[in-house]
Design an enzyme around this catalytic site. Structure first.
Site, PDB file in Angstrom:
ATOM      1  N   THR A 153       0.693  -1.241  -0.091  1.00 40.91           N
ATOM      2  CA  THR A 153      -0.266  -0.271   0.075  1.00 40.91           C
ATOM      3  C   THR A 153       0.949   1.306  -0.127  1.00 40.91           C
ATOM      4  O   THR A 153       0.784   2.701  -0.369  1.00 40.91           O
ATOM      5  CB  THR A 153      -0.939   0.324   1.671  1.00 40.91           C
ATOM      6  OG1 THR A 153      -0.315  -0.091   2.336  1.00 40.91           O
ATOM      7  CG2 THR A 153      -2.174  -1.500   1.116  1.00 40.91           C
ATOM      8  N   LEU A 212      -2.609   4.999  -1.036  1.00 41.80           N
ATOM      9  CA  LEU A 212      -4.299   4.133  -0.894  1.00 41.80           C
ATOM     10  C   LEU A 212      -4.622   3.210  -0.396  1.00 41.80           C
ATOM     11  O   LEU A 212      -4.040   1.578  -1.192  1.00 41.80           O
ATOM     12  CB  LEU A 212      -4.766   5.079  -1.991  1.00 41.80           C
ATOM     13  CG  LEU A 212      -5.657   5.953  -2.336  1.00 41.80           C
ATOM     14  CD1 LEU A 212      -6.349   6.064  -3.701  1.00 41.80           C
ATOM     15  CD2 LEU A 212      -6.116   6.506  -1.319  1.00 41.80           C
ATOM     16  N   HIS A 213      -4.240   2.732   0.769  1.00 45.38           N
ATOM     17  CA  HIS A 213      -4.036   1.710   1.231  1.00 45.38           C
ATOM     18  C   HIS A 213      -5.281   0.441   1.258  1.00 45.38           C
ATOM     19  O   HIS A 213      -5.120  -0.356   0.450  1.00 45.38           O
ATOM     20  CB  HIS A 213      -4.177   1.348   3.666  1.00 45.38           C
ATOM     21  CG  HIS A 213      -2.913   2.017   3.961  1.00 45.38           C
ATOM     22  ND1 HIS A 213      -1.331   2.165   4.145  1.00 45.38           N
ATOM     23  CD2 HIS A 213      -3.079   3.524   4.329  1.00 45.38           C
ATOM     24  CE1 HIS A 213      -1.110   3.264   4.074  1.00 45.38           C
ATOM     25  NE2 HIS A 213      -1.713   3.633   4.753  1.00 45.38           N
ATOM     26  N   ASP A 214      -6.797   0.844   1.736  1.00 36.58           N
ATOM     27  CA  ASP A 214      -7.694   0.011   1.522  1.00 36.58           C
ATOM     28  C   ASP A 214      -7.938  -0.033   0.180  1.00 36.58           C
ATOM     29  O   ASP A 214      -8.317  -1.412  -0.465  1.00 36.58           O
ATOM     30  CB  ASP A 214      -8.449   0.321   2.832  1.00 36.58           C
ATOM     31  CG  ASP A 214      -8.536   0.620   4.400  1.00 36.58           C
ATOM     32  OD1 ASP A 214      -7.188   0.060   4.549  1.00 36.58           O
ATOM     33  OD2 ASP A 214      -9.205   1.257   4.724  1.00 36.58           O
TER      34      ASP A 214
END
Ligand SMILES: [Ca+2]
Length: 312
Positions: A195, A241-243
């Protein structure tokens, strides 16, 4: 056929983008419901934010449930220092008008997995794993009915973001994570290692803004808000933008690469609590239990995201 998923989430600006990407992709992803969990901010706010995001996507019909308001055994740790007081700071979005469902999020997970044909429902956790672990503990019969889990959490090469050793989602509820990682369900993990390569550079954020629709503008404003934290901390080129990596993995797995390895969760040591001990180099004989993603095609990821947000 569309993959049928439950999103378990603690929005969170990056959760919001992950949800938008899923709702913008109905041909490939059918969202059966969204369960909120305490994490980035307390449950009342994550349950509110999830509904705000559904309305932003033009989906006030989506079922949103409130789940667990605290981790299994410890006090809640939140991350307002990253996400702001509301968890969704940045854009000025209206209070939701859609109602929260009456049922508890954990009951929804259990009932859905029992009602749907075995092996057809994917769980997509984007926050601490409290809801999923509670469902597995309360209804062990559902575990073998899960098709797979694709989750954001953990780290190996990037180590930790909330402590020197631990990533936030796992750190908040390591006992829940240990239970979920040990459940024997096919598991894909999107850790910080990947991520942190999904960075919203200025040109990428300009592309969101240039879409000119409400979703594109809101995503650009959310990113503007939370990038100040990562810029100060990592000196990177933009916010990670992890998720949304979870949703993008469902849509375009070929954008990602990783290894099928053993990953265990540290729950005991006060120094490294919540650490994901990932056997990336295969130095133990512990059985593999997760596909641990290490890299992505960032340009491909952002073109997918921008193209889908344009549909909202
Ligand atoms: Ca999250």
């Amino acid at each position: 056929m569309a993959e049928r998923i439950i999103i378990d989430t603690d929005p969170g600006q990056d959760d919001a983008v992950a949800i938008l990407l899923a709702l913008a992709s109905p041909d490939e992803i059918e969202v059966l419901g969204i369960t909120a969990v305490a994490g980035n901010v307390p449950l009342a706010l994550t349950a509110r934010n999830a509904r705000i995001v559904c309305e932003l996507a033009g989906r006030p019909d989506m079922k949103v449930f409130a789940g667990c308001d605290r981790p299994l055994r410890h006090d809640l740790v939140t991350a307002e220092h990253v996400h702001g007081k509301t968890g969704l700071d940045g854009p000025d979005l209206p209070e939701p008008t859609m109602e929260l469902q009456a049922a508890h999020g954990v009951d929804f997970i259990i009932e859905t997995l029992r009602a749907e044909p075995a092996g057809t429902v994917t769980l997509c956790p984007l926050g601490p794993l409290t809801n999923i672990a509670t469902a597995f503990e309360r209804a062990p019969d559902i575990v073998s009915r899960v098709k797979r889990m694709v989750l954001m959490g953990g780290a190996y090469f990037e180590v930790g973001n909330i402590t020197p050793a631990a990533e936030f989602n796992i750190y908040v509820d390591p006992e829940a994570a240990a239970l979920v990682f040990g459940a024997g369900v096919p598991l894909v993990v999107l850790p910080l290692d990947v991520t942190h390569k999904a960075l919203v550079t200025k040109p990428r954020n300009d592309a969101f803004r240039a879409l000119g629709n409400r979703a594109g503008t809101a995503v650009a404003q959310m990113t503007d808000f939370f990038e100040r934290f990562d810029l100060a901390k990592y000196g990177s080129d933009g916010a990670p933008l992890h998720d949304p990596c979870v949703t993008a993995y469902l849509l375009r797995p070929e954008l990602f690469s990783g290894r099928h390895i053993n990953v265990e969760i540290e729950t005991v040591s006060p120094l490294t609590r919540g650490m994901t001990v990932a056997d990336w180099w295969g130095v133990t004989d512990r059985a593999p239990n997760a596909t641990f993603i290490g890299d992505l095609d960032a340009d491909g990821f952002f073109s997918l995201l921008t193209e889908r947000l344009a549909r909202l």
